[in-house]
Scaffold this motif. Sequence first.
Motif, PDB file in Angstrom:
ATOM      1  N   SER A 158      38.660 -48.758 -94.145  1.00 45.58           N
ATOM      2  CA  SER A 158      38.645 -47.317 -93.876  1.00 45.58           C
ATOM      3  C   SER A 158      37.635 -46.579 -94.751  1.00 45.58           C
ATOM      4  CB  SER A 158      40.045 -46.733 -94.103  1.00 45.58           C
ATOM      5  OG  SER A 158      40.407 -46.801 -95.473  1.00 45.58           O
ATOM      6  N   LEU A 159      37.387 -47.097 -95.961  1.00 44.62           N
ATOM      7  CA  LEU A 159      36.397 -46.467 -96.851  1.00 44.62           C
ATOM      8  C   LEU A 159      34.975 -46.779 -96.418  1.00 44.62           C
ATOM      9  CD1 LEU A 159      37.955 -47.150-100.405  1.00 44.62           C
ATOM     10  CD2 LEU A 159      37.940 -44.998 -99.129  1.00 44.62           C
ATOM     11  N   PHE A 160      34.794 -47.956 -95.806  1.00 42.91           N
ATOM     12  CA  PHE A 160      33.444 -48.369 -95.401  1.00 42.91           C
ATOM     13  C   PHE A 160      33.441 -48.780 -93.931  1.00 42.91           C
ATOM     14  CE2 PHE A 160      34.017 -49.322 -99.907  1.00 42.91           C
ATOM     15  CZ  PHE A 160      32.972 -48.601-100.465  1.00 42.91           C
ATOM     16  N   GLU A 168      21.941 -53.167-107.228  1.00 38.72           N
ATOM     17  CA  GLU A 168      20.941 -54.216-107.030  1.00 38.72           C
ATOM     18  C   GLU A 168      21.555 -55.439-106.359  1.00 38.72           C
ATOM     19  OE1 GLU A 168      17.648 -54.108-107.577  1.00 38.72           O
ATOM     20  OE2 GLU A 168      17.921 -51.989-108.027  1.00 38.72           O
ATOM     21  N   ALA A 169      22.773 -55.774-106.757  1.00 42.69           N
ATOM     22  CA  ALA A 169      23.444 -56.948-106.190  1.00 42.69           C
ATOM     23  C   ALA A 169      23.724 -56.763-104.709  1.00 42.69           C
ATOM     24  CB  ALA A 169      24.744 -57.218-106.944  1.00 42.69           C
ATOM     25  N   VAL A 170      24.134 -55.569-104.326  1.00 44.64           N
ATOM     26  CA  VAL A 170      24.450 -55.288-102.926  1.00 44.64           C
ATOM     27  C   VAL A 170      23.212 -55.409-102.049  1.00 44.64           C
ATOM     28  CG1 VAL A 170      25.151 -53.437-101.360  1.00 44.64           C
ATOM     29  CG2 VAL A 170      26.462 -53.867-103.443  1.00 44.64           C
ATOM     30  N   LYS A 171      22.066 -54.999-102.579  1.00 41.38           N
ATOM     31  CA  LYS A 171      20.825 -55.065-101.803  1.00 41.38           C
ATOM     32  C   LYS A 171      20.397 -56.507-101.521  1.00 41.38           C
ATOM     33  CE  LYS A 171      18.924 -50.717-103.602  1.00 41.38           C
ATOM     34  NZ  LYS A 171      17.861 -50.118-104.440  1.00 41.38           N
ATOM     35  N   LYS A 172      20.761 -57.426-102.446  1.00 43.49           N
ATOM     36  CA  LYS A 172      20.265 -58.791-102.345  1.00 43.49           C
ATOM     37  C   LYS A 172      21.196 -59.726-101.572  1.00 43.49           C
ATOM     38  CE  LYS A 172      17.703 -58.540-106.712  1.00 43.49           C
ATOM     39  NZ  LYS A 172      17.525 -59.126-108.064  1.00 43.49           N
ATOM     40  N   ALA A 173      22.373 -59.247-101.182  1.00 45.54           N
ATOM     41  CA  ALA A 173      23.360 -60.134-100.550  1.00 45.54           C
ATOM     42  C   ALA A 173      23.758 -59.624 -99.181  1.00 45.54           C
ATOM     43  CB  ALA A 173      24.590 -60.259-101.443  1.00 45.54           C
ATOM     44  N   ASP A 174      24.089 -60.570 -98.292  1.00 39.47           N
ATOM     45  CA  ASP A 174      24.586 -60.222 -96.959  1.00 39.47           C
ATOM     46  C   ASP A 174      26.107 -60.341 -96.891  1.00 39.47           C
ATOM     47  OD1 ASP A 174      22.024 -59.788 -95.902  1.00 39.47           O
ATOM     48  OD2 ASP A 174      21.739 -61.946 -95.664  1.00 39.47           O
ATOM     49  N   VAL A 175      26.663 -61.306 -97.645  1.00 40.20           N
ATOM     50  CA  VAL A 175      28.116 -61.478 -97.730  1.00 40.20           C
ATOM     51  C   VAL A 175      28.527 -61.136 -99.159  1.00 40.20           C
ATOM     52  CG1 VAL A 175      30.046 -63.076 -97.520  1.00 40.20           C
ATOM     53  CG2 VAL A 175      28.077 -63.288 -95.986  1.00 40.20           C
ATOM     54  N   ILE A 176      29.442 -60.178 -99.301  1.00 41.18           N
ATOM     55  CA  ILE A 176      29.811 -59.674-100.626  1.00 41.18           C
ATOM     56  C   ILE A 176      31.307 -59.820-100.833  1.00 41.18           C
ATOM     57  CG2 ILE A 176      29.831 -57.646-102.135  1.00 41.18           C
ATOM     58  CD1 ILE A 176      27.427 -56.623-100.389  1.00 41.18           C
ATOM     59  N   PHE A 177      31.677 -60.540-101.883  1.00 36.64           N
ATOM     60  CA  PHE A 177      33.080 -60.677-102.276  1.00 36.64           C
ATOM     61  C   PHE A 177      33.449 -59.513-103.185  1.00 36.64           C
ATOM     62  CE2 PHE A 177      31.858 -64.921-101.079  1.00 36.64           C
ATOM     63  CZ  PHE A 177      32.996 -65.467-100.504  1.00 36.64           C
ATOM     64  N   VAL A 178      34.397 -58.709-102.733  1.00 36.99           N
ATOM     65  CA  VAL A 178      34.832 -57.542-103.505  1.00 36.99           C
ATOM     66  C   VAL A 178      35.989 -57.981-104.404  1.00 36.99           C
ATOM     67  CG1 VAL A 178      35.634 -55.152-103.399  1.00 36.99           C
ATOM     68  CG2 VAL A 178      34.137 -56.048-101.601  1.00 36.99           C
ATOM     69  N   ALA A 179      35.653 -58.339-105.646  1.00 34.09           N
ATOM     70  CA  ALA A 179      36.644 -58.861-106.588  1.00 34.09           C
ATOM     71  C   ALA A 179      37.016 -57.797-107.616  1.00 34.09           C
ATOM     72  CB  ALA A 179      36.105 -60.109-107.277  1.00 34.09           C
ATOM     73  N   ILE A 180      37.419 -56.636-107.129  1.00 41.13           N
ATOM     74  CA  ILE A 180      37.874 -55.546-107.992  1.00 41.13           C
ATOM     75  C   ILE A 180      39.217 -55.042-107.470  1.00 41.13           C
ATOM     76  CG2 ILE A 180      35.527 -54.875-108.632  1.00 41.13           C
ATOM     77  CD1 ILE A 180      35.679 -52.606-106.662  1.00 41.13           C
ATOM     78  N   PHE A 181      39.930 -54.295-108.299  1.00 41.94           N
ATOM     79  CA  PHE A 181      41.239 -53.784-107.911  1.00 41.94           C
ATOM     80  C   PHE A 181      41.119 -52.706-106.849  1.00 41.94           C
ATOM     81  CE2 PHE A 181      42.089 -55.314-112.280  1.00 41.94           C
ATOM     82  CZ  PHE A 181      43.094 -56.225-111.974  1.00 41.94           C
ATOM     83  N   ARG A 182      42.166 -52.554-106.065  1.00 44.30           N
ATOM     84  CA  ARG A 182      42.195 -51.547-105.007  1.00 44.30           C
ATOM     85  C   ARG A 182      41.910 -50.147-105.559  1.00 44.30           C
ATOM     86  NH1 ARG A 182      45.945 -50.645-100.154  1.00 44.30           N
ATOM     87  NH2 ARG A 182      46.000 -48.386 -99.898  1.00 44.30           N
ATOM     88  N   GLU A 183      42.419 -49.857-106.762  1.00 46.99           N
ATOM     89  CA  GLU A 183      42.249 -48.528-107.350  1.00 46.99           C
ATOM     90  C   GLU A 183      40.784 -48.191-107.616  1.00 46.99           C
ATOM     91  OE1 GLU A 183      44.302 -50.859-108.496  1.00 46.99           O
ATOM     92  OE2 GLU A 183      46.181 -50.005-107.710  1.00 46.99           O
ATOM     93  N   HIS A 184      39.933 -49.230-107.677  1.00 49.94           N
ATOM     94  CA  HIS A 184      38.524 -49.015-107.990  1.00 49.94           C
ATOM     95  C   HIS A 184      37.628 -49.098-106.759  1.00 49.94           C
ATOM     96  CE1 HIS A 184      39.725 -50.680-112.198  1.00 49.94           C
ATOM     97  NE2 HIS A 184      40.022 -49.388-112.067  1.00 49.94           N
ATOM     98  N   TYR A 185      38.221 -49.238-105.581  1.00 47.45           N
ATOM     99  CA  TYR A 185      37.398 -49.292-104.365  1.00 47.45           C
ATOM    100  C   TYR A 185      36.555 -48.034-104.194  1.00 47.45           C
ATOM    101  CZ  TYR A 185      39.928 -53.410-102.607  1.00 47.45           C
ATOM    102  OH  TYR A 185      40.452 -54.662-102.437  1.00 47.45           O
ATOM    103  N   SER A 186      37.133 -46.904-104.563  1.00 46.75           N
ATOM    104  CA  SER A 186      36.431 -45.626-104.361  1.00 46.75           C
ATOM    105  C   SER A 186      35.158 -45.531-105.194  1.00 46.75           C
ATOM    106  CB  SER A 186      37.365 -44.459-104.695  1.00 46.75           C
ATOM    107  OG  SER A 186      37.855 -44.574-106.017  1.00 46.75           O
ATOM    108  N   THR A 187      35.061 -46.335-106.278  1.00 48.42           N
ATOM    109  CA  THR A 187      33.838 -46.288-107.108  1.00 48.42           C
ATOM    110  C   THR A 187      32.635 -46.868-106.372  1.00 48.42           C
ATOM    111  OG1 THR A 187      34.354 -48.442-108.112  1.00 48.42           O
ATOM    112  CG2 THR A 187      35.227 -46.476-109.211  1.00 48.42           C
ATOM    113  N   LEU A 188      32.901 -47.576-105.268  1.00 49.83           N
ATOM    114  CA  LEU A 188      31.806 -48.173-104.494  1.00 49.83           C
ATOM    115  C   LEU A 188      31.286 -47.244-103.404  1.00 49.83           C
ATOM    116  CD1 LEU A 188      33.300 -51.767-103.978  1.00 49.83           C
ATOM    117  CD2 LEU A 188      31.680 -51.044-105.746  1.00 49.83           C
ATOM    118  N   CYS A 189      31.908 -46.070-103.271  1.00 48.85           N
ATOM    119  CA  CYS A 189      31.515 -45.154-102.186  1.00 48.85           C
ATOM    120  C   CYS A 189      30.060 -44.709-102.301  1.00 48.85           C
ATOM    121  CB  CYS A 189      32.442 -43.935-102.173  1.00 48.85           C
ATOM    122  SG  CYS A 189      34.124 -44.330-101.616  1.00 48.85           S
ATOM    123  N   ASP A 190      29.535 -44.658-103.523  1.00 48.41           N
ATOM    124  CA  ASP A 190      28.128 -44.276-103.696  1.00 48.41           C
ATOM    125  C   ASP A 190      27.186 -45.316-103.100  1.00 48.41           C
ATOM    126  OD1 ASP A 190      28.986 -42.044-105.068  1.00 48.41           O
ATOM    127  OD2 ASP A 190      28.789 -42.964-107.051  1.00 48.41           O
TER     128      ASP A 190
END
Length: 362
Positions: free
Chosen positions: A102-104, A48-70
């Motif tokens: 590279s993931l996105f 829901e947050a991604v749909k509502k924003a144009d600029v997104i600060f990714v404040a998670i660890f590198r190891e968890h980047y893959s969880t955003l692939c969905d």
Amino acid sequence: GVLGSGDFARSLALRLVCSGFRVVVGSRNPKRKASLFPAAAEVTFQAEAVKKADVIFVAIFREHYSTLCDLADVLAGKILVDVSNNTEINHHRESNAEYLASLFPACTVVKGFNVVSAWTLQSGARDGNKQVLICSNNQEAKRTVAEIAQVMGFTPVDMGCMSSACEIENIPLRLLPAWKIPIFLALGLFLCFFTYNLIRQVIHPYIREQKNKLYKIPIEVVNTTLPCVSYVMLSLVYLPGVLAACSQLYHGTKYRRFPDWLDQWLQHRKQMGLLSFFCAALHAVYSLCLPMRRSHRYLLIETAVKQAVEKKMTIWVEEEVWRMEIYISVGIIALGLLSLLAITSLPSIANSLNWREFSFIQ
């Protein structure tokens, strides 16, 4: 938008809200995390947050980047600001920002805000470093993030394309990179002078006269060593400038490059000067503590007893009194002038002075 619910994400959301932005936070457990964020920030699920924003600060660890692939389809066309850091210098072959890009591939990734601490974000740009280093392959995205940083009260610095991300991520992990050579130099000088003073004040009297003066090591020997280090370090601040001027006169031009050793020496002058001031300040503190020592009290009592036995009414020596008074007075003035030099060497003070003012103080 802010993805994450850690300390940095909370501080970032707070600063964005205080700067007038509408903030939506994406979390895997929005109900449990909502109380940690400002009331003005909307806390919801990541999708829901991604749909509502144009600029997104990714404040998670590198190891968890893959969880955003969905969320790749929803993230397409958005600006992702990577704020992460590593635990070690050059821990991965590619930077975190490049890995995120590279993931996105359908997103525009900007590296930024990683050199700013959570504390600085909470207190605004008043405390800590005001600079926000930014890099990206997209000029428009960089401009957008730079405008956000500016509204938040920070100074955006364009570091170029995404290949600079690795260098930016290494900056918070470096331990005093500009101070290593001056510190080792000061420690080397301290050891040399300390050894000399130890031999002169402790070992030599013991060998020649069998006098035990080991009690002098913690205070007196150190106090004699500190000013030696201070004035040598101060001389090393101004000596390279003289050598540089001689080099320019010898070659007849000021555009010829200095040798590497002289160039490095010139770049470390500020650190050497501040270390000189540090040693001088310690010397002043040690000197004030000299009368507080137990050994000094014993010597005073011993002198008084000797004076009573010899029936001397006074041991006042006018010349020695004046010499010590002037010595201490000049020392205080010298420390004051060195303090002025040290204060004006700080970037925040030096930037407020023009060249004539700085040269006058020097």
